[in-house]
Design a protein around this motif. Structure first.
Motif, mmCIF file in Angstrom:
data_model
loop_
_atom_site.group_PDB
_atom_site.id
_atom_site.type_symbol
_atom_site.label_atom_id
_atom_site.label_comp_id
_atom_site.label_asym_id
_atom_site.label_seq_id
_atom_site.Cartn_x
_atom_site.Cartn_y
_atom_site.Cartn_z
ATOM 1 N N GLU A 104 -81.154 -14.258 13.378
ATOM 2 C CA GLU A 104 -79.927 -15.003 13.113
ATOM 3 C C GLU A 104 -79.307 -15.551 14.390
ATOM 4 O OE1 GLU A 104 -78.175 -12.739 9.137
ATOM 5 O OE2 GLU A 104 -77.383 -12.270 11.108
ATOM 6 N N PHE A 105 -78.707 -16.714 14.251
ATOM 7 C CA PHE A 105 -77.918 -17.284 15.344
ATOM 8 C C PHE A 105 -76.502 -16.696 15.303
ATOM 9 C CE2 PHE A 105 -74.745 -20.316 16.797
ATOM 10 C CZ PHE A 105 -75.213 -20.625 18.065
ATOM 11 N N GLY A 106 -75.893 -16.500 16.447
ATOM 12 C CA GLY A 106 -74.495 -16.103 16.496
ATOM 13 C C GLY A 106 -74.236 -14.678 16.937
ATOM 14 N N HIS A 107 -75.276 -13.987 17.410
ATOM 15 C CA HIS A 107 -75.089 -12.621 17.892
ATOM 16 C C HIS A 107 -75.107 -12.628 19.425
ATOM 17 C CE1 HIS A 107 -75.408 -10.838 13.909
ATOM 18 N NE2 HIS A 107 -76.455 -11.628 13.688
ATOM 19 N N LEU A 108 -74.080 -12.064 20.032
ATOM 20 C CA LEU A 108 -73.921 -12.068 21.486
ATOM 21 C C LEU A 108 -74.171 -10.685 22.068
ATOM 22 C CD1 LEU A 108 -70.533 -14.022 21.582
ATOM 23 C CD2 LEU A 108 -72.785 -14.993 22.066
ATOM 24 N N GLU A 109 -74.615 -10.675 23.314
ATOM 25 C CA GLU A 109 -74.660 -9.447 24.119
ATOM 26 C C GLU A 109 -73.717 -9.651 25.294
ATOM 27 O OE1 GLU A 109 -78.663 -8.636 25.272
ATOM 28 O OE2 GLU A 109 -79.379 -8.399 23.209
ATOM 29 N N GLY A 110 -72.925 -8.628 25.631
ATOM 30 C CA GLY A 110 -71.898 -8.803 26.657
ATOM 31 C C GLY A 110 -71.827 -7.677 27.653
ATOM 32 N N ASP A 111 -71.271 -8.007 28.815
ATOM 33 C CA ASP A 111 -71.098 -7.039 29.897
ATOM 34 C C ASP A 111 -70.140 -7.659 30.911
ATOM 35 O OD1 ASP A 111 -71.359 -4.810 31.465
ATOM 36 O OD2 ASP A 111 -73.410 -5.214 32.119
ATOM 37 N N PRO A 138 -64.787 -22.081 15.595
ATOM 38 C CA PRO A 138 -64.357 -21.806 14.223
ATOM 39 C C PRO A 138 -64.536 -20.329 13.871
ATOM 40 C CG PRO A 138 -65.845 -23.693 14.321
ATOM 41 C CD PRO A 138 -65.895 -23.036 15.660
ATOM 42 N N SER A 139 -63.849 -19.895 12.854
ATOM 43 C CA SER A 139 -63.975 -18.518 12.398
ATOM 44 C C SER A 139 -65.414 -18.233 11.955
ATOM 45 C CB SER A 139 -63.018 -18.269 11.238
ATOM 46 O OG SER A 139 -63.145 -16.959 10.757
ATOM 47 N N HIS A 140 -65.922 -17.075 12.345
ATOM 48 C CA HIS A 140 -67.274 -16.610 11.990
ATOM 49 C C HIS A 140 -68.388 -17.435 12.633
ATOM 50 C CE1 HIS A 140 -64.957 -15.287 8.190
ATOM 51 N NE2 HIS A 140 -64.954 -14.300 9.069
ATOM 52 N N PHE A 141 -68.056 -18.239 13.640
ATOM 53 C CA PHE A 141 -69.115 -18.967 14.355
ATOM 54 C C PHE A 141 -70.048 -17.970 15.037
ATOM 55 C CE2 PHE A 141 -70.868 -21.264 17.999
ATOM 56 C CZ PHE A 141 -71.368 -22.392 17.378
ATOM 57 N N PHE A 142 -69.448 -16.965 15.678
ATOM 58 C CA PHE A 142 -70.217 -15.854 16.222
ATOM 59 C C PHE A 142 -70.044 -14.656 15.306
ATOM 60 C CE2 PHE A 142 -69.268 -18.327 20.139
ATOM 61 C CZ PHE A 142 -70.576 -18.636 20.478
ATOM 62 N N LYS A 143 -71.142 -13.980 15.004
ATOM 63 C CA LYS A 143 -71.109 -12.890 14.034
ATOM 64 C C LYS A 143 -70.824 -11.529 14.673
ATOM 65 C CE LYS A 143 -74.421 -15.208 10.975
ATOM 66 N NZ LYS A 143 -74.584 -16.429 11.794
ATOM 67 N N SER A 144 -71.355 -11.310 15.876
ATOM 68 C CA SER A 144 -71.176 -9.988 16.485
ATOM 69 C C SER A 144 -71.319 -10.075 18.000
ATOM 70 C CB SER A 144 -72.215 -8.997 15.938
ATOM 71 O OG SER A 144 -73.497 -9.251 16.492
ATOM 72 N N ILE A 145 -70.829 -9.037 18.669
ATOM 73 C CA ILE A 145 -71.039 -8.851 20.112
ATOM 74 C C ILE A 145 -71.483 -7.416 20.324
ATOM 75 C CG2 ILE A 145 -70.060 -9.009 22.427
ATOM 76 C CD1 ILE A 145 -67.845 -10.744 21.369
ATOM 77 N N THR A 146 -72.484 -7.232 21.173
ATOM 78 C CA THR A 146 -72.944 -5.894 21.551
ATOM 79 C C THR A 146 -72.640 -5.691 23.029
ATOM 80 O OG1 THR A 146 -74.725 -5.961 19.914
ATOM 81 C CG2 THR A 146 -74.889 -4.302 21.653
ATOM 82 N N ARG A 159 -58.763 -9.600 15.524
ATOM 83 C CA ARG A 159 -58.172 -10.930 15.721
ATOM 84 C C ARG A 159 -59.146 -12.039 15.327
ATOM 85 N NH1 ARG A 159 -55.277 -10.735 21.629
ATOM 86 N NH2 ARG A 159 -54.389 -12.754 20.971
ATOM 87 N N HIS A 160 -60.432 -11.784 15.483
ATOM 88 C CA HIS A 160 -61.417 -12.845 15.242
ATOM 89 C C HIS A 160 -62.370 -12.510 14.092
ATOM 90 C CE1 HIS A 160 -60.182 -15.124 18.794
ATOM 91 N NE2 HIS A 160 -60.045 -13.943 19.384
#
Length: 320
Positions: free
Chosen positions: A163-170, A217-225, A241-242
């Motif tokens: 799926e598109f829209g899942h982020l990884e962050g640090d 837009p809302s739900h453009f990104f689904k998740s962040i890990t 909030r999002h």
């Protein structure tokens, strides 16, 4: 069945045995060689050649065998040096899929890597390899029990890998731990996003993420890990909030966020080193650094650029 060529010592023995009157059959038995092999050398000895001369002739003939070594012309070498300086890797330079404005590269990725090993190009410019932490290192962060784990992510998003829209962050920290940046990467397109923050405190991280996510837009990104840094302790506020899911990798396992970890290493080597004070640069300068990376073709994307892949998966009309 492989064939072992006669050595220099064997040729000398054949010459000595022949001078002593031994037959070709007897010499073959002593050396464990076929009679035809011995007869071929005896014919050369009868033609006036010595054993050392036969061996030298064999070496000259052997150099003519096999594929000729590949060499690059000066224009191609200059192109390689230019692209390595821009952050390209040998696999993307030697891409088997040339664009309309480029011609096929004259050698393979393996040959290009070999040229770096042989010193034709400076291998110090290649991405660094090695372990980040020594064996036996124990991670002491991430002990909060209420964080959402990767097991929850697998249940919430069965098609996570495609799926598109899942982020990884640090976050990456600047000089003397007095400045920081948020780094994000979208998994499908491998597009890198870097956000400048006032400080590494949780409130500052939350506010920077809120401002950035508000542009979509809302739900453009689904998740962040995220990893288990304390700076993400206000994750619930961001999630509420999002209206998005936020998960956390297991403590001491950066391999569960591989794209983000790799992206951080790329950014460190290409414009955001550990010795830099991030307070001295603007968001515009940060964007220019990430744009340079997002416009480089990636082998894992079938030699598309991350930004092109991002636009293929994203509905651009939703951003207007």
């Amino acid at each position: 069945m492989s064939y072992h060529h006669l050595t220099r010592n064997e040729l000398i023995f054949i010459e000595e045995y022949n001078n002593s009157g031994f037959s070709a059959r007897h010499i073959a038995q002593k050396l464990g060689r076929s009679k035809e092999c011995i007869y071929r050398i005896l014919r050369q000895l009868q033609a006036g050649l010595s054993a050392p001369a036969i061996f030298l002739q064999y070496q000259r003939n052997k150099k003519k065998c096999g594929r000729k070594p590949i060499s690059l012309d000066s224009e191609t070498k200059a192109l390689v040096k230019e692209r390595i300086g821009l952050g390209w890797t040998p696999d993307t330079i030697a891409s088997p899929k040339p664009t309309a404005n480029t011609k096929p590269f004259p050698c393979s990725m393996k040959t290009l890597y070999r040229m770096f090993s042989e010193g034709i190009f400076d291998k110090k410019q290649l991405p660094m390899k090695g372990k980040r932490k020594p064996n036996g290192h124990q991670e002491k962060r991430g002990k909060e029990a209420f964080k959402r784990r990767l097991e929850d992510r697998a249940v919430a998003f069965p098609g996570f890998d495609a799926e598109f829209g899942h982020l990884e962050g640090d976050t990456i920290v600047g000089k003397d731990h007095k400045s920081a940046l948020i780094t994000l990467v979208e998994r499908t397109s491998k597009a890198i996003i870097v956000l400048k923050v006032v400080s590494r405190k949780a409130v500052s991280i939350e506010e920077a993420l809120h401002q950035w996510l508000s542009g979509f837009p809302s739900h453009f990104f689904k998740s962040i890990t995220f990893d288990n840094g304390k700076e993400f302790s206000r994750w619930k506020q961001t999630a509420n909030r999002h209206d998005m899911d936020i998960f956390f990798a297991d403590a001491g396992k950066p391999c569960q966020r591989p794209l983000n970890e790799n992206s951080n290493g790329i950014l460190r080597r290409n414009g955001l080193p550990k010795q830099m004070d991030f307070n001295t640069i603007s968001q515009q300068e940060v964007n220019e650094i990430t744009a340079a990376r997002n416009n480089l073709p990636r082998k894992s994307l079938d030699y598309l650029t991350p930004i092109a892949c991002f636009l293929q998966h994203a509905d651009v009309s939703r951003l207007i």
